[in-house]
Design an enzyme around this catalytic site. Structure first.
Site, PDB file in Angstrom:
ATOM      1  N   TYR A 117      -7.502   0.712 -11.598  1.00  0.00           N
ATOM      2  CA  TYR A 117      -6.378   0.161 -12.025  1.00  0.00           C
ATOM      3  C   TYR A 117      -5.343   1.357 -11.982  1.00  0.00           C
ATOM      4  O   TYR A 117      -5.782   2.605 -12.012  1.00  0.00           O
ATOM      5  CB  TYR A 117      -6.496  -0.543 -13.049  1.00  0.00           C
ATOM      6  CG  TYR A 117      -6.940   0.289 -14.412  1.00  0.00           C
ATOM      7  CD1 TYR A 117      -5.805   1.078 -15.213  1.00  0.00           C
ATOM      8  CD2 TYR A 117      -8.270   0.482 -14.695  1.00  0.00           C
ATOM      9  CE1 TYR A 117      -6.401   1.521 -16.424  1.00  0.00           C
ATOM     10  CE2 TYR A 117      -8.433   1.161 -15.892  1.00  0.00           C
ATOM     11  CZ  TYR A 117      -7.415   1.956 -16.690  1.00  0.00           C
ATOM     12  OH  TYR A 117      -7.988   2.673 -17.652  1.00  0.00           O
ATOM     13  N   LYS A 148       0.817  -1.140  -0.268  1.00  0.00           N
ATOM     14  CA  LYS A 148       0.135  -0.003   0.008  1.00  0.00           C
ATOM     15  C   LYS A 148       0.867   1.198  -0.227  1.00  0.00           C
ATOM     16  O   LYS A 148       2.000   1.148   0.482  1.00  0.00           O
ATOM     17  CB  LYS A 148      -0.880   0.021   1.167  1.00  0.00           C
ATOM     18  CG  LYS A 148      -0.479   0.354   2.343  1.00  0.00           C
ATOM     19  CD  LYS A 148      -1.389   0.388   3.633  1.00  0.00           C
ATOM     20  CE  LYS A 148      -1.161   0.678   4.838  1.00  0.00           C
ATOM     21  NZ  LYS A 148      -2.020   0.883   5.929  1.00  0.00           N
ATOM     22  N   SER A 191      -9.098   5.014 -14.011  1.00  0.00           N
ATOM     23  CA  SER A 191      -8.018   4.670 -13.403  1.00  0.00           C
ATOM     24  C   SER A 191      -7.447   5.700 -12.484  1.00  0.00           C
ATOM     25  O   SER A 191      -8.053   6.819 -12.139  1.00  0.00           O
ATOM     26  CB  SER A 191      -6.826   4.378 -14.479  1.00  0.00           C
ATOM     27  OG  SER A 191      -6.455   5.529 -14.971  1.00  0.00           O
TER      28      SER A 191
END
Length: 129
Positions: free
Chosen positions: A58, A9, A25
């Site tokens: 994404y 992360k 995205s």
């Protein structure tokens, strides 16, 4: 059996832009991607600390060293410039291959999306794609 594990992360990144008129995205500075091990076009979960919004999208690679974190397309409705977000990636890993000392990679950034600290490791053994 495969388990879906928290892989990496980028923690407390600051949104630098929101572009509603983009196909979709999340654009992320290339240096942050390299530090975290998150790949371009990888599916991620995004958590907006300011408003509680959660969504999946994404990754698109941004220019290195610019600190760019841009919500694109529909995601631009879920945050604003200046919001703090957490970008989380996951991996399917064979349960028997997960070491006892497994730790996801965590990249902590400052208000300008510069890396403050990196912890954890990049786990690469037998990840199911």
């Amino acid at each position: 059996m495969y388990l879906e594990m928290f892989k990496a992360k980028i923690h407390r990144a600051t949104v630098t832009d929101a572009n509603l008129n983009y196909e979709g995205s999340l654009t992320v500075d290339e240096e942050l991607l390299q530090a975290s091990g998150i790949k371009p076009y990888e599916k991620v979960s995004v958590v907006n600390i300011n408003n509680g919004a959660r969504f999946e999208t994404y990754i698109i690679k941004g220019k290195a060293g610019q600190g760019e974190i841009c919500l694109n397309g529909a995601a631009a409705r879920l945050g604003h410039k200046g919001d703090k977000i957490i970008i989380i990636s996951y991996a399917l890993i064979e349960e028997s291959d997960i070491p006892e000392n497994y730790e996801p990679r965590v990249v902590l950034v400052d208000e300008k999306n510069r890396i403050i600290k990196i912890s954890g490791n990049l786990y690469t053994k037998k990840i199911l794609v």
